[in-house]
Design an enzyme around this catalytic site. Structure first.
Site, PDB file in Angstrom:
ATOM      1  N   THR A  17       0.807  -1.217   0.000  1.00  0.00           N
ATOM      2  CA  THR A  17       0.000   0.000   0.000  1.00  0.00           C
ATOM      3  C   THR A  17       0.846   1.277   0.000  1.00  0.00           C
ATOM      4  O   THR A  17       0.307   2.368  -0.131  1.00  0.00           O
ATOM      5  CB  THR A  17      -0.949   0.033   1.215  1.00  0.00           C
ATOM      6  OG1 THR A  17      -0.169   0.009   2.415  1.00  0.00           O
ATOM      7  CG2 THR A  17      -1.908  -1.141   1.189  1.00  0.00           C
ATOM      8  N   GLU A 209      32.132  -5.718 -10.234  1.00  0.00           N
ATOM      9  CA  GLU A 209      32.687  -4.392 -10.028  1.00  0.00           C
ATOM     10  C   GLU A 209      33.796  -4.474  -9.000  1.00  0.00           C
ATOM     11  O   GLU A 209      34.018  -5.517  -8.379  1.00  0.00           O
ATOM     12  CB  GLU A 209      31.593  -3.423  -9.557  1.00  0.00           C
ATOM     13  CG  GLU A 209      30.963  -3.803  -8.237  1.00  0.00           C
ATOM     14  CD  GLU A 209      29.758  -2.934  -7.868  1.00  0.00           C
ATOM     15  OE1 GLU A 209      29.256  -2.202  -8.729  1.00  0.00           O
ATOM     16  OE2 GLU A 209      29.324  -3.015  -6.703  1.00  0.00           O
ATOM     17  N   HIS A 247      28.362   1.598  -4.865  1.00  0.00           N
ATOM     18  CA  HIS A 247      27.773   0.625  -3.955  1.00  0.00           C
ATOM     19  C   HIS A 247      28.567   0.534  -2.656  1.00  0.00           C
ATOM     20  O   HIS A 247      29.774   0.747  -2.628  1.00  0.00           O
ATOM     21  CB  HIS A 247      27.733  -0.768  -4.607  1.00  0.00           C
ATOM     22  CG  HIS A 247      26.725  -0.871  -5.694  1.00  0.00           C
ATOM     23  ND1 HIS A 247      26.952  -1.607  -6.836  1.00  0.00           N
ATOM     24  CD2 HIS A 247      25.495  -0.337  -5.845  1.00  0.00           C
ATOM     25  CE1 HIS A 247      25.898  -1.527  -7.621  1.00  0.00           C
ATOM     26  NE2 HIS A 247      25.007  -0.765  -7.044  1.00  0.00           N
TER      27      HIS A 247
END
Length: 289
Positions: A17, A209, A247
C-alpha cells in the site's frame, strides 16, 4: 526454464500500500507476475490493483499460499518484516530495501539460512525471467526470453547489458541483481550454481565491479564446477585503490579488490573477459550461443 522464479511463482508483496510498493506491484502484475496477496499492517481487508491486502504474512499465506515474496518495507521496519516472511516458510524473498542497518542485515541473513529461505538482496533491483515473471524494478522492455543467464551486482549495468543483448537478438533465461552489498543473501557463486543446474541456460554473463573478493570465489567455482561458458565484465578498470564506486560493497581495499585482479582470476578460470557491454554479444555469438 528459469531460476528462482517462473510462471508458477505465487508472489506476496510486503508494503503493497506504500507509494513504491503499489507502483511496482502494478507494473509486476501487468507484466505477468502472479501476485496473490499483499501485506500492510492495519490495511487488511482492502485491495490494491485487485490484489487482496492482509495485516500479516501469516494471515496472507493461510488464505493465499505463496512461494515467493518481495519486500518494499522501509529500512527501519525491514528486519521485522523479513523475519515474518521467513517464519511463514516462504522459500524465496527479494529484499529491495536499501539502508537496512548492518546488524539487522546480519540477523536477517543468519536466520534465513537457518530456516532455509533464500534471500536476494538487500538493496537489490530484484530479478526477471523474461516472459514468465518479474520480482523487482527491472524495466522489462529491455529483456527478451532466451538462454543466457545474467548475474549482476549493479542494477543499471544489468539493464544496459539486457538492452545490448536484446538488440543483438540474444535472449535471457533469468537476470539476477544480487545488490550492492556490503552484505548479501545470495552470492555470485550460489547464483552461478543455479544457472549451471538450469537445463535451459546455455551460457552465463557475470557483471562485477571493484571491491571485495566475491568475484574470486566465483572464479574458483567456475574453474571447479561450471561446464557452461561464462562471459564477464568487471567495471571500474581505472579506479584507484581506496576508491568507492557507488555501492557500499564497491570499495577497493587491497589488490584483490581491483578490477584487474578480478579479471585475471576469472581469466585463469576460463572465463571470457569483455572490456565493455558491446563486446558481450560478440563473444556469445563466437561461442555459438
Amino acid at each position: 526454464m528459469a531460476i528462482l522464479i517462473d510462471s508458477n511463482s505465487r508472489v506476496l508483496v510486503q508494503g503493497i500500500t506504500g507509494t513504491v510498493g503499489s507502483f511496482q506491484a502494478s507494473i509486476m502484475k501487468d507484466y505477468c507476475t502472479n501476485i496473490v496477496a499483499g501485506v500492510t499492517p492495519g490495511r487488511g481487508g482492502t485491495e490494491v490493483h485487485g490484489i487482496p491486502v492482509f495485516d500479516s504474512v501469516e494471515e496472507a499465506v493461510s488464505r493465499c499460499p505463496a512461494n515467493a515474496a518481495i519486500s518494499f518495507v522501509p529500512a527501519r521496519f525491514a528486519k521485522d518484516a523479513v523475519l515474518e516472511v521467513i517464519r511463514a516458510r516462504i522459500p524465496f524473498l527479494v529484499v529491495s530495501t536499501e539502508g537496512i542497518p548492518v546488524n539487522d542485515t546480519v540477523d536477517i541473513l543468519r536466520y534465513a539460512r537457518a530456516c532455509g529461505t533464500r534471500i536476494l538482496g538487500p538493496d537489490t533491483p530484484g530479478l526477471i525471467s523474461p516472459g514468465k515473471c518479474k520480482l523487482g524494478v527491472h524495466p522489462h522492455s529491455l529483456f527478451t526470453e532466451g538462454a543466457v543467464g545474467v548475474l549482476s551486482k549493479s542494477g543499471s549495468l544489468s539493464y544496459e547489458v539486457g538492452r545490448v543483448l536484446t538488440a543483438a537478438g540474444i535472449g535471457m533465461s533469468t537476470v539476477v541483481g544480487i545488490g550492492g552489498g556490503p552484505l548479501w543473501g545470495l552470492s555470485q557463486e550460489e547464483v552461478l550454481a543455479l544457472f549451471e543446474e538450469d537445463e535451459d541456460t546455455r551460457a552465463v554473463v557475470l557483471l562485477g565491479e571493484v571491491g571485495g573478493t566475491m568475484e574470486h570465489a566465483a572464479a574458483r567455482f567456475i574453474a571447479e564446477r561450471m561446464s557452461k561458458p561464462v562471459v564477464a565484465l568487471i567495471v571500474g578498470q581505472m579506479a584507484p585503490e581506496g576508491a568507492r564506486m557507488g555501492h557500499a560493497g564497491a570499495i577497493i581495499e587491497g589488490k584483490e579488490g581491483t578490477a584487474q585482479a578480478k579479471c585475471e582470476a576469472l581469466r585463469r578460470a576460463g572465463v571470457h573477459i569483455a572490456m565493455d557491454s558491446l563486446e558481450i554479444p560478440q563473444i556469445l555469438k563466437k561461442l555459438g550461443v
